[in-house]
Design a protein around this motif. Sequence first.
Motif, mmCIF file in Angstrom:
data_model
loop_
_atom_site.group_PDB
_atom_site.id
_atom_site.type_symbol
_atom_site.label_atom_id
_atom_site.label_comp_id
_atom_site.label_asym_id
_atom_site.label_seq_id
_atom_site.Cartn_x
_atom_site.Cartn_y
_atom_site.Cartn_z
ATOM 1 N N UNK A 122 0.392 29.189 -11.799
ATOM 2 C CA UNK A 122 0.763 30.299 -10.927
ATOM 3 C C UNK A 122 1.567 29.928 -9.679
ATOM 4 N N UNK A 123 1.848 28.653 -9.467
ATOM 5 C CA UNK A 123 2.564 28.285 -8.261
ATOM 6 C C UNK A 123 3.658 27.269 -8.551
ATOM 7 N N UNK A 124 4.838 27.483 -7.964
ATOM 8 C CA UNK A 124 5.906 26.489 -8.049
ATOM 9 C C UNK A 124 6.123 25.973 -6.627
ATOM 10 N N UNK A 125 6.186 24.653 -6.485
ATOM 11 C CA UNK A 125 6.250 24.014 -5.177
ATOM 12 C C UNK A 125 7.508 23.164 -5.107
ATOM 13 N N UNK A 126 8.170 23.141 -3.969
ATOM 14 C CA UNK A 126 9.356 22.280 -3.841
ATOM 15 C C UNK A 126 9.528 21.781 -2.419
ATOM 16 N N UNK A 127 10.119 20.613 -2.272
ATOM 17 C CA UNK A 127 10.441 20.100 -0.934
ATOM 18 C C UNK A 127 9.288 19.455 -0.200
ATOM 19 N N UNK A 128 8.260 18.988 -0.923
ATOM 20 C CA UNK A 128 7.110 18.368 -0.250
ATOM 21 C C UNK A 128 7.544 17.194 0.627
ATOM 22 N N UNK A 129 8.575 16.482 0.199
ATOM 23 C CA UNK A 129 9.063 15.324 0.982
ATOM 24 C C UNK A 129 9.532 15.740 2.372
ATOM 25 N N UNK A 130 9.895 17.021 2.550
ATOM 26 C CA UNK A 130 10.344 17.477 3.873
ATOM 27 C C UNK A 130 9.261 17.278 4.937
ATOM 28 N N UNK A 160 -4.606 29.907 13.252
ATOM 29 C CA UNK A 160 -4.829 31.194 12.560
ATOM 30 C C UNK A 160 -5.131 30.976 11.080
ATOM 31 N N UNK A 161 -4.795 29.794 10.562
ATOM 32 C CA UNK A 161 -5.062 29.507 9.153
ATOM 33 C C UNK A 161 -6.554 29.261 8.940
ATOM 34 N N UNK A 162 -7.087 29.993 7.971
ATOM 35 C CA UNK A 162 -8.520 29.906 7.681
ATOM 36 C C UNK A 162 -8.913 28.496 7.232
ATOM 37 N N UNK A 163 -8.088 27.887 6.393
ATOM 38 C CA UNK A 163 -8.411 26.567 5.853
ATOM 39 C C UNK A 163 -8.162 25.497 6.918
ATOM 40 N N UNK A 164 -9.195 24.703 7.208
ATOM 41 C CA UNK A 164 -9.112 23.693 8.280
ATOM 42 C C UNK A 164 -7.960 22.726 8.056
ATOM 43 N N UNK A 165 -7.710 22.367 6.771
ATOM 44 C CA UNK A 165 -6.675 21.360 6.502
ATOM 45 C C UNK A 165 -5.259 21.880 6.741
ATOM 46 N N UNK A 187 -4.143 15.505 4.614
ATOM 47 C CA UNK A 187 -4.937 16.708 4.287
ATOM 48 C C UNK A 187 -4.039 17.856 3.845
ATOM 49 N N UNK A 188 -2.915 18.013 4.557
ATOM 50 C CA UNK A 188 -1.977 19.100 4.229
ATOM 51 C C UNK A 188 -1.430 18.902 2.811
ATOM 52 N N UNK A 189 -1.001 17.672 2.509
ATOM 53 C CA UNK A 189 -0.439 17.379 1.184
ATOM 54 C C UNK A 189 -1.475 17.603 0.086
ATOM 55 N N UNK A 190 -2.732 17.217 0.357
ATOM 56 C CA UNK A 190 -3.803 17.428 -0.639
ATOM 57 C C UNK A 190 -4.056 18.916 -0.856
ATOM 58 N N UNK A 193 -1.375 20.324 -2.973
ATOM 59 C CA UNK A 193 -1.543 19.887 -4.359
ATOM 60 C C UNK A 193 -2.609 20.717 -5.072
ATOM 61 N N UNK A 194 -3.675 21.052 -4.346
ATOM 62 C CA UNK A 194 -4.765 21.846 -4.961
ATOM 63 C C UNK A 194 -4.352 23.295 -5.195
ATOM 64 N N UNK A 195 -3.359 23.767 -4.440
ATOM 65 C CA UNK A 195 -2.757 25.095 -4.633
ATOM 66 C C UNK A 195 -3.629 26.286 -4.244
ATOM 67 N N UNK A 196 -4.950 26.157 -4.331
ATOM 68 C CA UNK A 196 -5.828 27.323 -4.122
ATOM 69 C C UNK A 196 -5.614 27.930 -2.740
ATOM 70 N N UNK A 197 -5.538 27.059 -1.717
ATOM 71 C CA UNK A 197 -5.388 27.522 -0.333
ATOM 72 C C UNK A 197 -4.084 28.310 -0.183
ATOM 73 N N UNK A 198 -3.004 27.758 -0.748
ATOM 74 C CA UNK A 198 -1.691 28.402 -0.602
ATOM 75 C C UNK A 198 -1.638 29.698 -1.398
ATOM 76 N N UNK A 199 -2.222 29.693 -2.591
ATOM 77 C CA UNK A 199 -2.250 30.925 -3.402
ATOM 78 C C UNK A 199 -2.949 32.046 -2.639
ATOM 79 N N UNK A 200 -4.025 31.701 -1.937
ATOM 80 C CA UNK A 200 -4.779 32.697 -1.172
ATOM 81 C C UNK A 200 -3.891 33.299 -0.074
ATOM 82 N N UNK A 201 -3.113 32.425 0.587
ATOM 83 C CA UNK A 201 -2.222 32.907 1.649
ATOM 84 C C UNK A 201 -1.093 33.757 1.090
ATOM 85 N N UNK A 202 -0.540 33.337 -0.045
ATOM 86 C CA UNK A 202 0.546 34.117 -0.648
ATOM 87 C C UNK A 202 0.032 35.451 -1.166
ATOM 88 N N UNK A 203 -1.226 35.449 -1.631
ATOM 89 C CA UNK A 203 -1.807 36.695 -2.157
ATOM 90 C C UNK A 203 -1.906 37.753 -1.056
#
Length: 341
Positions: free
Chosen positions: A231-239, A284-289, A253-256, A259-269
């Motif tokens: 459900x997620x396409x990611x690009x530019x992590x090296x940035x 303001x981000x709920x996820x500590x990482x 922590x941010x990179x991990x 990678x797990x995607x769940x945190x970002x999917x929740x934000x995009x949802x």
Amino acid sequence: MVNADERRFDVLRAIVADYVSNQEPVGSKALVERHNLGVSSATVRNDMAALEEDGYITQPHTSAGRVPTDKGYRLFVDRLSEVKPLSSPERKAIRHFLEGAYDLDDVLRRSVRLLAQLTRQVAVVQYPTLSRSTVRHLEVLAITPARLMLVLITDSGRVDQRSVDLGDVIVEDNVARLRSLLNAAMVGKRLSDASAEVAALPDQSPPELRDAVTRVATVLIESLVEHPEERLVLGGTANLTRNVADFPGSLRQVLEALEEQVVVLKLLAAARDPGTILVHIGEENEAAEMRSTSIVSIGYGSRDNLLGGMGVVGPTRMDYPGTMAAVRAVATYVGEILTSR
């Protein structure tokens, strides 16, 4: 005459602009030299003291200058009267790049590549949520007399190909009957409803087609069920790694989390509206990482057919107007391309 609040906001805006472009804490002397604030150095110093007291800027312990806080960035973003539009050549380049895509996967891959290049951040795009998609067409093709290719096409442009071994030979007329039977049961229905219809088909099929329908139904139901891992396409992590100083001790922590995607999917949802940009800044981000990051996101599709969310993840020291403009423009074109197919 400009009132004190407006004047202080002008000072904050200048601090944000300088800190985002130079990555150095900003002093009052530099502000007066670089920006036409129309007031004396003493007034700028007083305004900076007031902004610091109110929590909009802070002084890193190693420097005489000031940097914006999450609260300062929030005020800056909230006061952006309008997101600066991209130039005509930029918009043309985006449209040209995305229109060259040949299927949904390609559209989304191009979108993240483009967003990552435009913003120099990590770009994320959510696949169209299948539960909201409807079946546009199912193509059934005989590859060999005993093997079929199924091509499922949804209204969001998703194309899913599967092959089915029938275990027995099927004549051409029966392939056509099978195609009609399946399309009658599925076309125009939400994927979850289509799945239920397909599951009931073997019992309703003519005896000579029952075995083929059973095998096809088993494979199709797999295609109709959500695939969360896709459900997620990611690009530019090296940035992110280019700006390690923006993530003191937290880049890993941010990179991990990405990678797990769940945190970002929740934000995009949370991005439910193609017209509204959401900006989550730092704490303001709920996820500590993710608390050393800002996330700029928007829904894509149309108001009646929201397909998913997209956005960028970067440090809180971000070019917010430029990033918001790029996210909105790419989302608009992706929505137009996918809803017009």
